[in-house]
Design a protein around this motif. Structure first.
Motif, PDB file in Angstrom:
ATOM      1  N   SER A   1      -5.697   0.150  -7.960  1.00  0.00           N
ATOM      2  CA  SER A   1      -5.553   1.378  -7.161  1.00  0.00           C
ATOM      3  C   SER A   1      -5.679   1.108  -5.668  1.00  0.00           C
ATOM      4  CB  SER A   1      -6.594   2.413  -7.595  1.00  0.00           C
ATOM      5  OG  SER A   1      -7.907   1.956  -7.290  1.00  0.00           O
ATOM      6  N   ASN A   2      -6.230  -0.066  -5.311  1.00  0.00           N
ATOM      7  CA  ASN A   2      -6.408  -0.415  -3.899  1.00  0.00           C
ATOM      8  C   ASN A   2      -5.280  -1.276  -3.351  1.00  0.00           C
ATOM      9  OD1 ASN A   2      -9.619  -0.797  -5.116  1.00  0.00           O
ATOM     10  ND2 ASN A   2      -9.211   0.727  -3.527  1.00  0.00           N
ATOM     11  N   LEU A   3      -4.265  -1.573  -4.183  1.00  0.00           N
ATOM     12  CA  LEU A   3      -3.251  -2.547  -3.787  1.00  0.00           C
ATOM     13  C   LEU A   3      -2.535  -2.204  -2.488  1.00  0.00           C
ATOM     14  CD1 LEU A   3      -1.271  -3.951  -6.845  1.00  0.00           C
ATOM     15  CD2 LEU A   3      -2.541  -5.197  -5.117  1.00  0.00           C
ATOM     16  N   ASN A   4      -2.313  -0.944  -2.239  1.00  0.00           N
ATOM     17  CA  ASN A   4      -1.555  -0.536  -1.052  1.00  0.00           C
ATOM     18  C   ASN A   4      -2.446   0.013   0.060  1.00  0.00           C
ATOM     19  OD1 ASN A   4       1.195  -1.092  -2.002  1.00  0.00           O
ATOM     20  ND2 ASN A   4       0.778   0.519  -3.512  1.00  0.00           N
TER      21      ASN A   4
ATOM     22  N   LYS B   1       4.922  -4.839  -4.015  1.00  0.00           N
ATOM     23  CA  LYS B   1       6.202  -4.762  -3.312  1.00  0.00           C
ATOM     24  C   LYS B   1       5.931  -5.012  -1.837  1.00  0.00           C
ATOM     25  CE  LYS B   1       8.086  -3.616  -7.201  1.00  0.00           C
ATOM     26  NZ  LYS B   1       8.822  -4.657  -7.969  1.00  0.00           N
ATOM     27  N   LEU B   2       6.580  -6.034  -1.286  1.00  0.00           N
ATOM     28  CA  LEU B   2       6.306  -6.438   0.083  1.00  0.00           C
ATOM     29  C   LEU B   2       6.755  -5.390   1.097  1.00  0.00           C
ATOM     30  CD1 LEU B   2       7.196 -10.245   0.076  1.00  0.00           C
ATOM     31  CD2 LEU B   2       4.922  -9.215   0.198  1.00  0.00           C
ATOM     32  N   LYS B   3       5.966  -5.268   2.161  1.00  0.00           N
ATOM     33  CA  LYS B   3       6.300  -4.408   3.299  1.00  0.00           C
ATOM     34  C   LYS B   3       6.315  -5.262   4.563  1.00  0.00           C
ATOM     35  CE  LYS B   3       2.675  -2.058   2.138  1.00  0.00           C
ATOM     36  NZ  LYS B   3       1.555  -1.090   2.067  1.00  0.00           N
ATOM     37  N   GLU B   4       7.030  -4.804   5.576  1.00  0.00           N
ATOM     38  CA  GLU B   4       7.141  -5.581   6.815  1.00  0.00           C
ATOM     39  C   GLU B   4       5.801  -5.731   7.520  1.00  0.00           C
ATOM     40  OE1 GLU B   4      10.187  -4.248   9.428  1.00  0.00           O
ATOM     41  OE2 GLU B   4      11.819  -4.681   8.026  1.00  0.00           O
TER      42      GLU B   4
ATOM     43  N   ASN C   1      11.625 -10.871   6.684  1.00  0.00           N
ATOM     44  CA  ASN C   1      10.950 -10.388   7.884  1.00  0.00           C
ATOM     45  C   ASN C   1       9.483 -10.005   7.627  1.00  0.00           C
ATOM     46  OD1 ASN C   1      10.920  -9.847  10.638  1.00  0.00           O
ATOM     47  ND2 ASN C   1      11.391  -7.666  10.345  1.00  0.00           N
ATOM     48  N   VAL C   2       8.778 -10.864   6.887  1.00  0.00           N
ATOM     49  CA  VAL C   2       7.352 -10.667   6.637  1.00  0.00           C
ATOM     50  C   VAL C   2       6.582 -11.790   7.317  1.00  0.00           C
ATOM     51  CG1 VAL C   2       5.551 -10.656   4.857  1.00  0.00           C
ATOM     52  CG2 VAL C   2       7.699  -9.457   4.454  1.00  0.00           C
ATOM     53  N   ASN C   3       5.471 -11.448   7.945  1.00  0.00           N
ATOM     54  CA  ASN C   3       4.654 -12.438   8.641  1.00  0.00           C
ATOM     55  C   ASN C   3       4.040 -13.417   7.639  1.00  0.00           C
ATOM     56  OD1 ASN C   3       3.237 -13.681  10.773  1.00  0.00           O
ATOM     57  ND2 ASN C   3       1.408 -12.463  10.318  1.00  0.00           N
TER      58      ASN C   3
END
Length: 552
Positions: free
Chosen positions: A281-284, A315-318, A347-349
């Protein structure tokens, strides 16, 4: 007359698959480590590789035990495969290593095993005045040990993986006093690791990265996805130590990693506040740190799945940062470069430890020098690493005054023999081989299988099938042509027609209607030869050709 033989079934001129044998007077066999190594990309479908243990099977009554130095796959990952062939052999390991062994055996479906938990600095004795003495050494996993085998001609010392780092305490601490004591008693042969023998200076403090981890956490306020190598418990502790200085939480992904960390906490090998461990539940959540490990068969497998968008939960975010918390090492540089390129495309750090500034917990040149000075061995045997690493290890020993003729550079299977404490020229060579393991299959899948897989992967397959009348031997259907991975059928109909025509001609030629006999072997050989030449002339490809003739 006393006789000692030392050789390796795996671990020399390679990284992983460590298994070293000491045979005393042809009566007592001691096995040090039982590791695996992972298949390279050209080994299609091979999950891991273990040594062939035919020698041990032939001499099983002489085996006094397998002695594991620590809980990394390269040193103990092959235990389940060994026990499948030698179910009664005794396995000796320290507490934490034994817990990992039990987990691996459970996963392999092995319910009974002769497991003997040992403590550092407690002797294990056999008849003929033979004694094993484990000594605590520092590595990236708790309860790592070196082993001393006392014989009447002197001690045989196998270091396992080690560094000298005075900041490592508790189950990570090296007992230098015990090492020095062993050296004063007389060491016949020292077997020391070679993985970082090319690197000058001490490994410490470059194996400690707490400050770098803290810097990454403080500079990146959003979600961080951190990768670790399996069973590098000290790195897990470093990450949580830095997390404790913030208000962040950590989500641990993967059942295997969760169980390992949970067990380490229960056994007091990890000091972690359970309140800092989150759940799915804390993943995002903003600022969450997601901890993932690699599958044992494939480096960066879990990270690659996330990057490609195939992960069920992540799911990756920028705004994300991917943090690779271990420096690269021989064998994974190319894979790491591909991973870094894939991350750049989305485009991910990404932050990665430098292999020049940061090191794993292995002995560099000054560490090796200190170990040699403490042991003061008569003979020196570089083990564990590529041959260039073994060679540099030998040069380190030569710099410290060990005569060149007393430095033993060997390959797997080469026997080092001592008679009455003196090295003799031995021409003996133990037959060695590799067992290629695919999935849960116990046993070797073999080179021929790999060649077939390579051929299928590169050139595809062509199947020629025909149906004959059981009584008259007349062709009822076919021959039909089925291809996969070879050509696009719609654009190569002429080639398909020619293939069918050639196959029909060969089948008819080998059917004797009068005697009603069919030479199936000749049909298959001639179809393969004729079509093989035709396909190569037309496409310069050599697909696998299979002929199927059935009767109804």
């Amino acid at each position: 007359m006393s006789k000692i033989k030392i050789f390796s079934l795996g671990g020399l001129n390679e990284n992983g698959k460590n298994m070293y044998i000491v045979n005393v007077d042809e009566k007592h066999i001691f096995v040090f480590d039982s590791g695996l190594k992972y298949g390279v990309s050209k080994m299609l479908g091979v999950d891991y590789i273990v040594p062939n243990i035919d020698y041990l099977i032939q001499n099983k009554k002489k085996i006094r035990g397998i002695f594991l130095t620590h809980g990394h796959d390269s040193n103990m990952g092959g235990i389940s495969d060994v026990l499948a062939a030698l179910p009664d052999v005794a396995i000796y390991a320290t507490k934490f290593t034994m817990e990992i062994v039990k987990t691996n055996l459970t996963e392999a479906g092995i319910t009974k095993a002769n497991l003997k938990e040992i403590r550092p600095h407690s002797k294990i004795e056999w008849k003929d005045n033979l004694t094993i003495f484990p000594i605590s050494v520092t590595h990236s996993i708790p309860d790592a040990v070196a082993y001393v085998l006392y014989t009447k001609d002197g001690a045989i010392v196998y270091t396992g993986d080690f560094v000298f780092d005075s900041t490592m305490t508790g189950p990570y601490k090296t007992d230098i006093g015990k090492l020095a004591y062993v050296g004063k008693q007389g060491v016949l042969c020292l077997m020391a690791e070679s993985f970082y023998a090319e690197k000058k200076g001490h490994t410490s403090p470059n194996n400690r990265v707490s400050d770098f981890i803290g810097e990454v956490i403080n500079k990146n306020e959003d979600r961080i996805i951190a990768t670790i190598l399996p069973a590098h418990i000290y790195r897990v502790q470093e990450i949580f130590d830095e997390v404790m200085k913030t208000h962040r939480k950590v989500v641990i992904m993967g059942k295997g990693l969760q169980e390992l960390i949970k067990k380490s906490m229960e056994m007091k090998y990890l000091a972690i506040d359970p309140e800092r461990i989150g759940d799915l539940s804390n993943l995002n959540d903003k600022g969450i740190i997601v901890l993932i490990s690699d599958e044992k068969e494939k480096p960066f497998a879990n990270l690659e799945r996330i990057i490609r968008g195939f992960d069920k939960y992540i799911k990756l975010k920028e705004t994300d940062t991917i943090f690779i918390t271990e420096p690269s090492y021989d064998g994974i540089e190319k894979r790491l470069a591909i991973i870094m390129d894939d991350i750049a495309r989305i485009n991910v750090n990404v932050v990665c430890l430098s292999s020049k500034k940061h090191l794993l917990h292995h002995a560099s040149q000054e560490d090796l020098m200190l170990m040699i000075n403490l042991m003061n061995p008569k003979y020196y045997f570089p083990v564990k690493g590529e041959y260039r690493h073994q060679y540099m290890n030998a040069e380190v020993a030569e710099q410290l005054g060990i005569p060149k003729e007393n430095i033993l550079l060997k390959q797997n299977g080469d026997v080092v023999e001592f008679v009455n404490g003196q090295l003799v020229d031995s021409k003996e060579k133990i037959p060695i081989d590799e067992i290629l393991v695919d999935g849960k299959n116990q046993g070797d899948i073999g080179e021929l299988v790999l060649k077939d897989r390579e051929m299928l992967g590169e050139n595809g397959i062509v199947i020629i099938s025909a149906t004959l009348d059981r009584d008259t031997k007349q062709i009822l259907a076919g021959p039909s042509v089925l291809t996969r991975g070879f050509i696009f059928v719609k654009e190569n109909q002429e080639m398909i027609d020619e293939t069918r025509s050639r196959s029909l001609e060969i089948i008819e030629k080998n059917i004797n209607v009068e005697t009603k006999k069919v030479d199936y072997t000749k049909i298959k050989n001639e179809v393969r030869d004729s079509l093989g030449k035709y396909f190569y002339h037309e496409t310069e490809c050599k697909p696998m050709i299979i002929t199927v003739i059935q009767e109804v």
